[in-house]
Design a protein around this motif. Structure first.
Motif, PDB file in Angstrom:
ATOM      1  N   GLN A 200       0.812  -1.123  -0.011  1.00 40.98           N
ATOM      2  CA  GLN A 200      -0.044   0.067   0.008  1.00 40.98           C
ATOM      3  C   GLN A 200       0.953   1.233  -0.113  1.00 40.98           C
ATOM      4  OE1 GLN A 200      -3.261  -0.215   0.017  1.00 40.98           O
ATOM      5  NE2 GLN A 200      -2.854  -2.519  -0.638  1.00 40.98           N
ATOM      6  N   LEU A 201       0.363   2.448  -0.481  1.00 39.46           N
ATOM      7  CA  LEU A 201       1.302   3.617  -0.467  1.00 39.46           C
ATOM      8  C   LEU A 201       1.264   4.217   0.817  1.00 39.46           C
ATOM      9  CD1 LEU A 201      -0.369   5.502  -3.571  1.00 39.46           C
ATOM     10  CD2 LEU A 201       1.734   4.563  -3.316  1.00 39.46           C
ATOM     11  N   GLY A 202       2.364   4.742   1.244  1.00 41.38           N
ATOM     12  CA  GLY A 202       2.647   5.136   2.437  1.00 41.38           C
ATOM     13  C   GLY A 202       2.666   6.703   2.435  1.00 41.38           C
TER      14      GLY A 202
ATOM     15  N   ALA B 196       3.954   4.125 -11.467  1.00 37.17           N
ATOM     16  CA  ALA B 196       3.514   3.037 -10.569  1.00 37.17           C
ATOM     17  C   ALA B 196       3.836   1.562 -11.172  1.00 37.17           C
ATOM     18  CB  ALA B 196       1.947   3.091 -10.795  1.00 37.17           C
ATOM     19  N   ILE B 197       4.466   1.078 -10.189  1.00 36.96           N
ATOM     20  CA  ILE B 197       4.699  -0.412 -10.240  1.00 36.96           C
ATOM     21  C   ILE B 197       3.803  -1.308  -9.800  1.00 36.96           C
ATOM     22  CG2 ILE B 197       6.626  -2.328  -9.624  1.00 36.96           C
ATOM     23  CD1 ILE B 197       8.529   0.295  -9.687  1.00 36.96           C
ATOM     24  N   LYS B 198       3.094  -2.267 -10.342  1.00 32.03           N
ATOM     25  CA  LYS B 198       2.171  -2.910 -10.127  1.00 32.03           C
ATOM     26  C   LYS B 198       2.300  -4.460 -10.372  1.00 32.03           C
ATOM     27  CE  LYS B 198      -2.082  -2.046 -11.488  1.00 32.03           C
ATOM     28  NZ  LYS B 198      -3.175  -1.506 -11.927  1.00 32.03           N
ATOM     29  N   GLY B 199       2.235  -5.282  -9.279  1.00 35.21           N
ATOM     30  CA  GLY B 199       2.572  -6.649  -9.400  1.00 35.21           C
ATOM     31  C   GLY B 199       3.247  -7.142  -8.478  1.00 35.21           C
ATOM     32  N   THR B 200       3.837  -8.366  -8.470  1.00 36.46           N
ATOM     33  CA  THR B 200       4.821  -8.765  -7.525  1.00 36.46           C
ATOM     34  C   THR B 200       6.140  -9.266  -8.150  1.00 36.46           C
ATOM     35  OG1 THR B 200       4.263 -11.038  -8.002  1.00 36.46           O
ATOM     36  CG2 THR B 200       2.921  -9.819  -6.195  1.00 36.46           C
ATOM     37  N   TYR B 201       7.022  -9.388  -7.647  1.00 37.00           N
ATOM     38  CA  TYR B 201       8.521  -9.853  -8.330  1.00 37.00           C
ATOM     39  C   TYR B 201       8.534 -11.162  -7.994  1.00 37.00           C
ATOM     40  CZ  TYR B 201       9.866  -4.869  -8.672  1.00 37.00           C
ATOM     41  OH  TYR B 201      10.037  -3.623  -9.374  1.00 37.00           O
ATOM     42  N   LYS B 202       7.608 -12.032  -8.382  1.00 32.58           N
ATOM     43  CA  LYS B 202       7.497 -13.379  -8.509  1.00 32.58           C
ATOM     44  C   LYS B 202       7.999 -13.828  -9.932  1.00 32.58           C
ATOM     45  CE  LYS B 202       4.814 -14.153  -4.430  1.00 32.58           C
ATOM     46  NZ  LYS B 202       3.416 -14.671  -3.800  1.00 32.58           N
TER      47      LYS B 202
ATOM     48  N   VAL C 284       4.586  -1.516 -15.354  1.00 33.35           N
ATOM     49  CA  VAL C 284       5.270  -0.407 -14.903  1.00 33.35           C
ATOM     50  C   VAL C 284       4.540   0.680 -15.870  1.00 33.35           C
ATOM     51  CG1 VAL C 284       7.285   1.044 -14.824  1.00 33.35           C
ATOM     52  CG2 VAL C 284       7.484  -1.302 -14.603  1.00 33.35           C
ATOM     53  N   ARG C 285       3.713   1.724 -15.068  1.00 34.90           N
ATOM     54  CA  ARG C 285       2.989   2.779 -15.627  1.00 34.90           C
ATOM     55  C   ARG C 285       3.474   4.022 -15.600  1.00 34.90           C
ATOM     56  NH1 ARG C 285      -2.506   1.832 -17.155  1.00 34.90           N
ATOM     57  NH2 ARG C 285      -3.184   0.113 -16.981  1.00 34.90           N
ATOM     58  N   TYR C 286       3.937   4.797 -16.527  1.00 34.73           N
ATOM     59  CA  TYR C 286       4.424   6.059 -16.609  1.00 34.73           C
ATOM     60  C   TYR C 286       3.353   7.165 -16.890  1.00 34.73           C
ATOM     61  CZ  TYR C 286       9.054   4.454 -16.161  1.00 34.73           C
ATOM     62  OH  TYR C 286      10.082   3.619 -15.630  1.00 34.73           O
ATOM     63  N   GLY C 287       2.937   8.106 -16.046  1.00 29.65           N
ATOM     64  CA  GLY C 287       1.892   8.893 -16.088  1.00 29.65           C
ATOM     65  C   GLY C 287       2.337  10.427 -17.081  1.00 29.65           C
TER      66      GLY C 287
ATOM     67  N   LYS D 135      -1.167   7.093  -7.039  1.00 35.07           N
ATOM     68  CA  LYS D 135      -2.306   6.489  -6.662  1.00 35.07           C
ATOM     69  C   LYS D 135      -3.233   6.167  -7.744  1.00 35.07           C
ATOM     70  CE  LYS D 135      -5.847   5.980  -3.267  1.00 35.07           C
ATOM     71  NZ  LYS D 135      -6.714   5.092  -4.242  1.00 35.07           N
ATOM     72  N   LYS D 136      -3.573   7.184  -8.586  1.00 36.41           N
ATOM     73  CA  LYS D 136      -4.286   6.826  -9.964  1.00 36.41           C
ATOM     74  C   LYS D 136      -3.943   6.115 -10.936  1.00 36.41           C
ATOM     75  CE  LYS D 136      -6.151  11.765  -9.691  1.00 36.41           C
ATOM     76  NZ  LYS D 136      -5.895  13.238 -10.236  1.00 36.41           N
ATOM     77  N   LEU D 137      -2.533   5.961 -11.181  1.00 38.03           N
ATOM     78  CA  LEU D 137      -2.001   5.002 -11.924  1.00 38.03           C
ATOM     79  C   LEU D 137      -2.080   3.666 -11.349  1.00 38.03           C
ATOM     80  CD1 LEU D 137       1.144   6.846 -12.904  1.00 38.03           C
ATOM     81  CD2 LEU D 137      -0.689   6.442 -14.312  1.00 38.03           C
ATOM     82  N   LEU D 138      -1.948   3.590  -9.949  1.00 39.34           N
ATOM     83  CA  LEU D 138      -2.084   2.164  -9.338  1.00 39.34           C
ATOM     84  C   LEU D 138      -3.269   1.676  -9.592  1.00 39.34           C
ATOM     85  CD1 LEU D 138       0.157   2.616  -6.421  1.00 39.34           C
ATOM     86  CD2 LEU D 138       0.581   0.802  -8.083  1.00 39.34           C
ATOM     87  N   ASP D 139      -4.621   2.492  -9.692  1.00 45.29           N
ATOM     88  CA  ASP D 139      -5.924   2.251  -9.506  1.00 45.29           C
ATOM     89  C   ASP D 139      -6.531   1.927 -10.741  1.00 45.29           C
ATOM     90  OD1 ASP D 139      -5.900   2.693  -6.619  1.00 45.29           O
ATOM     91  OD2 ASP D 139      -6.862   4.592  -6.661  1.00 45.29           O
TER      92      ASP D 139
END
Length: 191
Positions: A120-122, A143-149, A156-159, A186-190
């Motif tokens: 979560q964003l701090g 925004a980096i979304k996902g896991t490093y699995k 990776v989203r660039y606004g 947060k908007k990019l993550l959402d």
């Protein structure tokens, strides 16, 4: 070829297939002039991922403790990282960041200042707002979304560049500016 470019090629060859990296919005990153890339921070692997998904050479602040080892610290410096003391206003690191931007380069920052253990964003620190207000750099949320699995998708989203004029005209403080940047992340993550 610089060590940064060699490292970028090697890390790209490993990370893109391993984490199935998908990049969205790379065209939003200006080709020239000073740029601040502001990303959420979910892993120690975030800096290399921002570095390899970015068409520009990125300079990163890294916690001072990483530079304690002469070998590792020397390597970090050669790939454009510089130390920052956490928990205090590190004037040396702030001056270095300003210098990087005034020279027209790209500065990669993680506004939270540390990794999120929950994903979560701090709360953002004031540092990113300081750089955004004190320079003419374009601010690009990331925004980096996902896991490093391995073999799971990492996105990776660039606004689009943020319009900092309104905040500057309203004489916004560094903390308020950092919060505005985090809202864009947060908007990019959402999405």
């Amino acid at each position: 070829m610089k060590l940064y470019d060699i490292a970028k090629l090697i890390v790209s060859a490993i990370f893109y297939p391993l984490f199935r990296i998908k990049v969205i919005g790379k065209e939003n990153i200006p080709k020239n002039g000073p740029v601040i890339i502001c990303s959420n921070h979910i892993s120690n692997l975030d800096p290399p991922v921002v570095g390899i998904t970015n068409p520009r050479t990125v300079y990163f602040m890294a916690k001072e403790e990483l530079f304690d080892s002469k070998l590792f610290g020397g390597l970090l410096r050669k790939i454009n990282a510089f130390p920052v003391k956490r928990g205090v206003a590190d004037r040396t690191a702030l001056k270095k960041g300003i210098h990087v931007l005034r020279d027209g380069h790209t500065l990669g920052l993680f506004p939270e200042g540390t990794r999120s253990k929950t994903g979560q964003l701090g709360k953002p620190l004031a540092g990113v707002g300081f750089f955004a207000l004190k320079t003419d750099a374009q601010v690009i949320p990331c925004a980096i979304k996902g896991t490093y699995k391995p073999f799971r998708k990492l996105e990776v989203r660039y606004g689009k560049p943020m319009d900092m004029h309104k905040l500057k005209n309203e004489k916004a403080g560094a903390k308020e500016t950092s919060e505005a940047i985090m809202m864009e992340i947060k908007k990019l993550l959402d999405k």
